[in-house]
Design an enzyme around this catalytic site. Structure first.
Site, PDB file in Angstrom:
ATOM      1  N   GLY A  90      27.387 -22.424  -9.746  1.00  0.00           N
ATOM      2  CA  GLY A  90      25.959 -21.787  -9.704  1.00  0.00           C
ATOM      3  C   GLY A  90      25.649 -22.759  -8.635  1.00  0.00           C
ATOM      4  O   GLY A  90      23.906 -23.088  -8.472  1.00  0.00           O
ATOM      5  N   GLU A  97      34.042 -22.424 -10.715  1.00  0.00           N
ATOM      6  CA  GLU A  97      33.602 -21.458 -10.091  1.00  0.00           C
ATOM      7  C   GLU A  97      32.819 -21.378  -9.433  1.00  0.00           C
ATOM      8  O   GLU A  97      31.662 -20.027  -9.838  1.00  0.00           O
ATOM      9  CB  GLU A  97      33.270 -20.568 -11.353  1.00  0.00           C
ATOM     10  CG  GLU A  97      33.891 -20.467 -13.172  1.00  0.00           C
ATOM     11  CD  GLU A  97      34.127 -20.063 -14.012  1.00  0.00           C
ATOM     12  OE1 GLU A  97      32.924 -20.169 -14.078  1.00  0.00           O
ATOM     13  OE2 GLU A  97      34.920 -20.390 -14.731  1.00  0.00           O
ATOM     14  N   GLY A 133      30.983 -19.292  -6.627  1.00  0.00           N
ATOM     15  CA  GLY A 133      30.670 -18.485  -5.688  1.00  0.00           C
ATOM     16  C   GLY A 133      29.957 -18.454  -4.597  1.00  0.00           C
ATOM     17  O   GLY A 133      30.417 -18.439  -3.565  1.00  0.00           O
ATOM     18  N   CYS A 186      13.740   5.089  -0.528  1.00  0.00           N
ATOM     19  CA  CYS A 186      12.520   5.770  -1.832  1.00  0.00           C
ATOM     20  C   CYS A 186      12.814   5.063  -2.656  1.00  0.00           C
ATOM     21  O   CYS A 186      11.924   5.527  -3.423  1.00  0.00           O
ATOM     22  CB  CYS A 186      12.882   7.371  -2.109  1.00  0.00           C
ATOM     23  SG  CYS A 186      12.955   8.139  -0.481  1.00  0.00           S
ATOM     24  N   GLU A 187      11.684   3.583  -2.795  1.00  0.00           N
ATOM     25  CA  GLU A 187      11.749   2.993  -3.332  1.00  0.00           C
ATOM     26  C   GLU A 187      10.066   1.802  -2.509  1.00  0.00           C
ATOM     27  O   GLU A 187      10.768   1.382  -1.286  1.00  0.00           O
ATOM     28  CB  GLU A 187      12.803   1.638  -4.041  1.00  0.00           C
ATOM     29  CG  GLU A 187      13.446   2.460  -4.514  1.00  0.00           C
ATOM     30  CD  GLU A 187      13.500   3.073  -5.914  1.00  0.00           C
ATOM     31  OE1 GLU A 187      12.232   2.081  -6.515  1.00  0.00           O
ATOM     32  OE2 GLU A 187      14.129   4.382  -6.600  1.00  0.00           O
ATOM     33  N   TYR A 225      26.606 -12.017  -3.078  1.00  0.00           N
ATOM     34  CA  TYR A 225      25.615 -10.606  -3.859  1.00  0.00           C
ATOM     35  C   TYR A 225      25.544  -9.996  -2.708  1.00  0.00           C
ATOM     36  O   TYR A 225      24.176  -9.335  -3.075  1.00  0.00           O
ATOM     37  CB  TYR A 225      24.885 -11.555  -4.378  1.00  0.00           C
ATOM     38  CG  TYR A 225      25.381 -12.165  -5.931  1.00  0.00           C
ATOM     39  CD1 TYR A 225      26.310 -11.976  -6.751  1.00  0.00           C
ATOM     40  CD2 TYR A 225      25.952 -14.095  -5.542  1.00  0.00           C
ATOM     41  CE1 TYR A 225      27.045 -12.921  -7.462  1.00  0.00           C
ATOM     42  CE2 TYR A 225      25.858 -15.025  -6.198  1.00  0.00           C
ATOM     43  CZ  TYR A 225      26.777 -14.280  -7.111  1.00  0.00           C
ATOM     44  OH  TYR A 225      28.016 -15.007  -7.757  1.00  0.00           O
TER      45      TYR A 225
HETATM   46  C1  LIG Z   1      28.391 -15.821 -11.353  1.00  0.00           C
HETATM   47  C2  LIG Z   1      29.388 -16.800 -12.056  1.00  0.00           C
HETATM   48  C3  LIG Z   1      29.602 -17.212 -11.230  1.00  0.00           C
HETATM   49  C4  LIG Z   1      29.289 -17.589  -9.756  1.00  0.00           C
HETATM   50  O1  LIG Z   1      28.500 -18.174  -9.775  1.00  0.00           O
HETATM   51  P1  LIG Z   1      27.568 -18.975  -8.196  1.00  0.00           P
HETATM   52  O2  LIG Z   1      26.329 -18.607  -8.198  1.00  0.00           O
HETATM   53  O3  LIG Z   1      27.919 -17.942  -6.881  1.00  0.00           O
HETATM   54  O4  LIG Z   1      28.553 -19.380  -7.661  1.00  0.00           O
HETATM   55  C5  LIG Z   1      30.088 -18.302 -11.897  1.00  0.00           C
HETATM   56  N1  LIG Z   1      30.496 -18.463 -13.548  1.00  0.00           N
HETATM   57  C6  LIG Z   1      30.080 -17.181 -14.203  1.00  0.00           C
HETATM   58  C7  LIG Z   1      30.621 -17.246 -15.328  1.00  0.00           C
HETATM   59  C8  LIG Z   1      29.611 -16.311 -13.682  1.00  0.00           C
HETATM   60  O5  LIG Z   1      29.351 -15.032 -14.443  1.00  0.00           O
END
Ligand SMILES: *Cc1c(COP(=O)(O)O)cnc(C)c1O
Length: 387
Positions: free
Chosen positions: A198, A235, A237, A306-307, A335
């Protein structure tokens, strides 16, 4: 950066596959020792193809795990399941027993912490579909004790995405720490705390104070982790891949409608949906250096889909562009491709991995034939009658 910030903690970075799930990217990260956060059986298969050795560092999140996905993950002997409901816990127990393997699990708790971000990517409030209300988690852990094939190994939390302040992370983890204490006093052997992902990035210069962001993030989590002596799972991303990727697109036309100027590109919302979906900002960079003295003007950069929602930038001041010019949309590494689609029957672009002066094609441009491969035409009545 992440590794350094958490160097003093026992931790594993489980990169969130959904941010960018290219096999080549997964392999690069696996080689660096990363684990993976997956949300489907498909993502499990991606990890397997990128690195079999990384399967033991997989955490499986998501509110709607299906039986075949649970079975596949049990057979792969992944690190831990992040369970999001009582019903899912019962299914996990049943499948673990059927396959005669132990399932390590954490409940993904919902700490009811507000994190300022776009409402579509905030997940940590009670009204969201994610996780289990932290107030009833203890009872559910207790009820899990009756399942011999379940191992309550951790507690997990994930409060949302593109979060630009560290306080909500600290608040969520403090609530998790209190729960871990209770669970241990109930006799459970909790070894892992999964702090989720996150952490946000700066899409727009000066949007927030991004300096030392990871360090402050690590500090916010460290207090609780150290005191608990747990192995921290992280986690991230977006933070890992967003700024590593750009979307290169060519200007098709520049057109004037009334007082507005539209720059129409050959990429569209099907390739990068973030501006349409989250009103997200992406910097737009003309690839050719502007001639000195070139004038800027306010334009909308839009795609061919087309949006009316198919735009990359609105009322943006850019040096004048013409058909054939290349522009780069920055910070498209997370993303972007992973949220892309074939809407309007558009083939998706190639992906190229760039390292200094070297480059490698890691996904070829899609062909129209790829798009039709899964479709079937019903046989017409007349041709059947003729047989
Ligand atoms: C999407 C997600 C992440 C990664 O989120 P980021 O904002 O990309 O770091 C981590 N854990 C879970 C459970 C998620 O659904």
């Amino acid at each position: 950066m992440f590794e350094e910030a958490f160097a003093d903690e026992q931790h594993t970075i489980c990169y969130s596959v959904k941010a960018n799930s290219s096999l080549a990217i997964l392999r690069l990260l696996a080689k660096m020792g990363a684990g993976f956060d997956i949300v489907s059986g498909g993502e499990l298969e991606r990890v397997r193809r990128a690195s079999k050795a990384a399967l033991k560092r997989v955490v499986f999140s998501g509110v709607g795990k299906q039986e075949w996905e649970i079975d596949a993950a049990l057979q792969a002997d992944i690190l831990i399941f992040n369970v999001e409901s009582e019903a899912e816990l019962q299914l996990l127990a049943a499948r673990a027993e059927a396959l005669q393997v132990r399932a390590r699990f954490a409940l993904r708790v919902n700490p009811d912490v507000f994190a300022e971000t776009h409402p579509y990517i905030s997940t940590g409030l009670r009204e969201h579909k994610f996780g289990i209300d932290i107030k009833i988690a203890r009872r559910i852990y207790r009820s899990a004790a009756k399942y011999k094939w379940l191992d309550a190994a951790g507690v997990s939390v994930h409060i949302g995405s593109q979060i630009r302040a560290v306080d909500p992370f600290a608040a969520a983890l403090a609530r998790v720490a209190a729960l871990v204490d209770e669970l241990r006093s109930d006799g459970l052997n909790i070894r892992y705390v999964d702090a989720g992902g996150g952490l946000g990035i700066e899409y727009k210069d000066g949007e927030f104070d991004a300096d030392d962001e990871v360090v402050r993030y690590a500090e916010a989590l460290r207090g609780s982790a150290k005191q608990l002596k747990v192995h921290l799972l992280l986690e991230p991303g977006r933070f890992i891949v967003a700024q590593a990727g750009g979307l290169l697109t060519q200007v098709l036309y520049v057109k004037q409608n009334g007082s507005k100027t539209f720059v129409v590109t050959d990429a569209g919302m099907n390739d990068l949906i973030r501006p349409s979906l989250y009103q997200a900002h992406h910097e737009v960079l003309p690839v050719q250096q502007a001639r000195s003295g070139a004038v800027s003007r306010m334009v909308d950069v839009v795609g061919p889909v087309c949006e009316s929602g198919d735009f990359f930038a609105r009322d943006r001041s850019l040096t004048s562009l013409k058909g054939g010019d290349l522009v780069l949309l920055l910070d498209a590494g997370a993303y972007g491709m992973s949220l892309s689609s074939n809407y309007n029957t558009r083939t998706r672009p190639a992906e190229v991995l760039v390292d200094g002066k070297e480059h490698l094609l890691i996904r070829r441009r899609e062909r129209l034939s790829d798009l039709f491969a899964a479709e079937k035409l019903p046989r017409s009545k007349r041709s059947q009658a003729n047989k």
